[in-house]
Design a protein around this motif. Structure first.
Motif, short mmCIF file in Angstrom:
data_model
loop_
_atom_site.label_atom_id
_atom_site.label_comp_id
_atom_site.label_asym_id
_atom_site.label_seq_id
_atom_site.Cartn_x
_atom_site.Cartn_y
_atom_site.Cartn_z
N ASP A 57 -0.03 -41.29 -33.61
CA ASP A 57 -0.79 -40.07 -33.34
C ASP A 57 -1.77 -40.30 -32.19
N PHE A 58 -2.39 -41.48 -32.15
CA PHE A 58 -3.28 -41.83 -31.04
C PHE A 58 -2.51 -41.95 -29.72
N VAL A 59 -1.31 -42.54 -29.77
CA VAL A 59 -0.49 -42.68 -28.55
C VAL A 59 -0.16 -41.31 -27.96
N GLN A 60 0.19 -40.36 -28.80
CA GLN A 60 0.51 -39.03 -28.30
C GLN A 60 -0.73 -38.31 -27.78
N LYS A 61 -1.85 -38.46 -28.47
CA LYS A 61 -3.10 -37.83 -28.01
C LYS A 61 -3.54 -38.41 -26.67
N LEU A 62 -3.33 -39.70 -26.49
CA LEU A 62 -3.71 -40.34 -25.23
C LEU A 62 -2.87 -39.78 -24.08
N ALA B 115 0.18 -46.92 -39.29
CA ALA B 115 1.28 -46.64 -38.36
C ALA B 115 1.24 -45.18 -37.91
N VAL B 116 0.99 -44.28 -38.85
CA VAL B 116 0.91 -42.86 -38.51
C VAL B 116 -0.25 -42.60 -37.56
N ASN B 117 -1.39 -43.19 -37.86
CA ASN B 117 -2.58 -42.99 -37.00
C ASN B 117 -2.36 -43.57 -35.60
N PHE B 118 -1.65 -44.70 -35.52
CA PHE B 118 -1.43 -45.32 -34.21
C PHE B 118 -0.59 -44.43 -33.31
N GLY C 285 14.05 -46.28 -37.46
CA GLY C 285 12.78 -46.03 -36.76
C GLY C 285 12.01 -44.86 -37.33
N VAL C 286 12.73 -43.79 -37.71
CA VAL C 286 12.07 -42.60 -38.26
C VAL C 286 11.31 -42.95 -39.54
N ASN C 287 11.96 -43.71 -40.41
CA ASN C 287 11.34 -44.03 -41.70
C ASN C 287 10.29 -45.13 -41.58
N SER C 288 10.33 -45.92 -40.52
CA SER C 288 9.38 -47.03 -40.39
C SER C 288 8.06 -46.60 -39.76
N VAL C 289 8.10 -45.69 -38.79
CA VAL C 289 6.85 -45.31 -38.11
C VAL C 289 5.96 -44.46 -39.00
N ASN C 290 6.51 -43.97 -40.11
CA ASN C 290 5.71 -43.17 -41.04
C ASN C 290 5.50 -43.88 -42.37
N CYS C 291 5.60 -45.20 -42.36
CA CYS C 291 5.58 -45.95 -43.62
C CYS C 291 4.17 -46.15 -44.18
N ILE D 224 4.79 -53.02 -42.78
CA ILE D 224 5.64 -52.45 -41.73
C ILE D 224 6.91 -53.28 -41.56
N ILE D 225 6.76 -54.60 -41.53
CA ILE D 225 7.93 -55.47 -41.36
C ILE D 225 8.90 -55.30 -42.52
N ASP D 226 8.37 -55.31 -43.75
CA ASP D 226 9.23 -55.19 -44.92
C ASP D 226 9.92 -53.83 -44.97
N LYS D 227 9.21 -52.79 -44.58
CA LYS D 227 9.82 -51.45 -44.56
C LYS D 227 10.93 -51.37 -43.53
#
Length: 637
Positions: free
Chosen positions: A283-288, A278-281, A268-274, A484-487
């Motif tokens: 980041d938006f979730v945390q800002k919300l 993904a990074v922007n999404f 999960g750590v390596n996938s959400v920053n791939c 994202i899927i391949d990563k």
């Protein structure tokens, strides 16, 4: 010279007289400190006329020496000193903290001796979730006025206020490694802390040296280790310089199995920053979440809107709403909960944001709400919410199963493989997500952000042009969805590869061990252990293995039949598929046994190779014995 006799015959020392070896003279230190006549030989120069030592007595009885002695006695008396109150305060403060530590050490000793956890979900007094440590202190304070006053004065003060009540009560620059013994008894599993040992650094070699020294002092043979499991940190799981590598170099039978739950976390750590999307999404979730949770007014606005929708309740319980969640770097279940909260409440969150930037809010709130609303109505945000919700929800369920007490190694491997198959199935689901996006909210745009942008055509000096091939949903599918899927699958393959050896050998060992267990029919009396090993020594292992019957989904077959089929295929008398069908043996089972063996066709005059070859036979022979040994060692404790 350094003593004198009083008129009554009592002998006393002249403590004021000091001898200097470098000068070869004696001095009067009280006169040197407080004397007024600086020309006196006992003050400057020193007295070294040993033939006239009676002058020492004359100096002792002089008026100047007596005055200097009186001054020294007054200054050395703490009851009459200037810092008398300061000394009394320091003494009282020392005794106070000593009494506090006595009570805290008693609580720590009680919890440690019983293997109980210290911390809870909160680090505050007067909370139902503050753990055993703070809870016991609260209980004792009800009958101890001293501790009660201390908690009232120093409790819940936060960082920077020493109280010996917080979780960081011991700060040191010496790194320590804890060694805990976990053992099984007839009543259950026990854990005991054996000690804390300093380490020079965090490298695998340093930790191995501490572990090896401890085992040697405890008279525990490192050659008896049969398994080791750590997280995926390089100093623990490194192939060449990790702790497991040093242990395995000393004892090759100490098989290393990485922690499956931690492996999934790293995926999960390596996938959400791939990728950027993904990074922007996230980041938006945390800002919300930060926007609504940063103000009780904004949070109440969101809660009131959510309460109006019964479909947002969890399992029909309207009192429990699925609210926004914060992300966490360690608890990856928070990612799943955060994505699910957005997908379920997408329309309601947009309504709450719109009511804030259209209402009578301050300028900062209006600007932030407008910015988040514009980000949320983008088609990319809705797509990423659906995609990550599916991935994280399945990952969270897998992680929960991996951490269950009943999860064994084979189940963990199968769970990771199942997750991999599920994520792979999402690779071609682009059209499905496109159809689901309007269901989130009708306010979501129908175009991607780059579709409205002006088409850029770059012309080169040679006359060629570089046209932008991918755009809109095709670009998002190729550069974001598939990436994202391949990563994610790539990271899963990387982690699953560490269990390949276990995946092949462990089922065979467990099957053979089951047959051994059925044949020996052991009791739970530890006294029967020598009889068990004596029974193993007297039995014919070849006969035991030949009596093994393997149950498949299609039919039952024994070892003799399997060997016969392998001989037929090896001699090219029949194809593998026809042989499997004729002898009623699973084709996949037969293929696996032939591919993973070093089987050679038997010669006409020679002896037949037994089972699946020598190497596999040794593995099948040693595996069950090791398992039986480990099991009965547990019973004997």
């Amino acid at each position: 010279m350094f003593t004198r006799f009083l008129p009554n015959g009592q002998k006393c020392n002249r403590k004021w007289l000091l001898y200097s070896p470098s000068e070869g003279s004696v001095y009067c230190f009280v006169c040197k400190l407080y004397g007024s006549n600086r020309e006196n030989p006992f003050i400057s120069g020193g007295f070294d006329k040993w033939k006239k030592f009676e002058r020492i007595g004359e100096h002792e009885n002089s008026h100047q020496h007596r005055n200097a002695t009186n001054k020294w006695l007054l200054r050395s008396n703490t009851n009459n000193s200037v810092n008398k109150d300061l000394c009394r305060q320091i003494f009282a403060e020392t005794n106070y903290w000593f009494e506090v530590l006595k009570g805290l050490v008693s609580v720590i000793t009680f919890l440690s001796s019983r293997g109980l956890a210290f911390r809870g979900k909160e680090e505050k007094f007067n909370s139902q979730h503050n753990g055993n440590y703070l809870g016991l202190l609260e209980l004792i304070s009800e009958y101890d006025p001293f501790l009660k006053a201390h908690i009232e004065q120093y409790g819940n003060q936060g960082k920077g206020n020493p109280s010996y009540l917080s979780k960081s009560i011991y700060l040191t620059k010496v790194d320590q490694m804890a060694i805990i013994l976990r053992y099984c008894t007839l009543t259950g599993v026990e854990e005991r802390l054996l000690g804390l040992f300093p380490i020079k650094d965090h490298q695998g070699q340093s930790m191995y040296k501490v572990l090896d020294d401890f085992l040697e002092k405890s008279e525990l043979d490192i050659m008896n280790i049969r398994g080791q499991s750590y997280d995926n940190a390089s100093n623990m799981s490194g192939q060449f310089k990790g702790l497991q590598a040093y242990v395995k170099n000393k004892n090759p039978l100490a098989v290393f199995i990485p922690c499956t739950a931690h492996s999934l976390n790293l995926v999960g750590v390596n996938s959400v920053n791939c990728c950027t999307e993904a990074v922007n999404f996230f980041d938006f979730v945390q800002k919300l979440y930060n926007f609504f949770s940063g103000s009780t007014h904004r949070w109440n606005v969101l809660i009131n809107i959510l309460k109006k929708e019964e479909k947002n309740s969890v399992k029909g319980n309207s009192s429990r709403l699925l609210t926004l969640k914060s992300l966490s770097d360690t608890r990856w279940s928070c990612h799943a909960e955060a994505c699910k909260a957005i997908v379920v409440n997408y329309e309601q969150i947009l309504t709450a944001l719109k009511s804030m930037y259209d209402g009578e809010e301050n300028n900062v709130t209006t600007i932030d709400a407008k910015s988040l609303w514009k980000k949320m109505v983008k088609r990319e945000t809705g797509y990423m919410s659906l995609l990550w919700n599916d991935i994280m929800e399945r990952s969270n369920k897998t992680s929960t199963e991996l951490q269950h007490s009943n999860c064994d190694t084979m189940k963990a491997i199968n769970l990771l493989k199942s997750l991999k198959c599920y994520v792979l199935s999402l690779r071609d689901s682009n059209s499905i997500y496109e159809e689901k996006i309007p269901n989130l909210s009708p306010e979501i745009t129908i175009y991607y952000s780059d579709e409205k942008q002006r088409k850029k055509i770059k012309k080169f000096p040679d006359g060629s042009i570089n046209e932008e091939v991918l755009k809109g949903k095709n670009k998002f599918r190729v550069q974001t969805h598939i990436f994202i899927i391949d990563k994610f699958v790539s990271e899963l393959n990387k982690r699953i590869s560490a269990y390949e050896y276990i995946d092949f050998t462990l089922p065979n060992e467990l099957v053979q061990f089951k047959e051994y267990w059925r044949l020996c029919q052991p009791s739970f009396d530890p006294a029967d252990i020598p009889k068990l090993f004596a029974w193993f020594g007297n039995q014919s292992l070849e006969k035991m293995l030949r009596t093994y019957v393997r149950k498949t989904t299609k039919a039952s077959w024994n070892t003799e039949e399997l060997v016969q089929v392998i001989n037929v295929v090896a001699n090219k008398e029949m194809s593998m598929r026809k042989a499997a069908k004729k002898f009623n043996i699973s084709y996949s089972t037969l293929q696996e046994r032939i591919n993973h063996s070093n089987y050679q066709p038997p010669s006409r005059g020679g002896s037949r190779n037994f089972l699946w070859g020598g190497r596999t036979f040794c593995r099948h022979l040693c595996g069950p014995i090791t398992l039986v040994f480990r099991f009965f060692v547990k019973l004997s404790m």
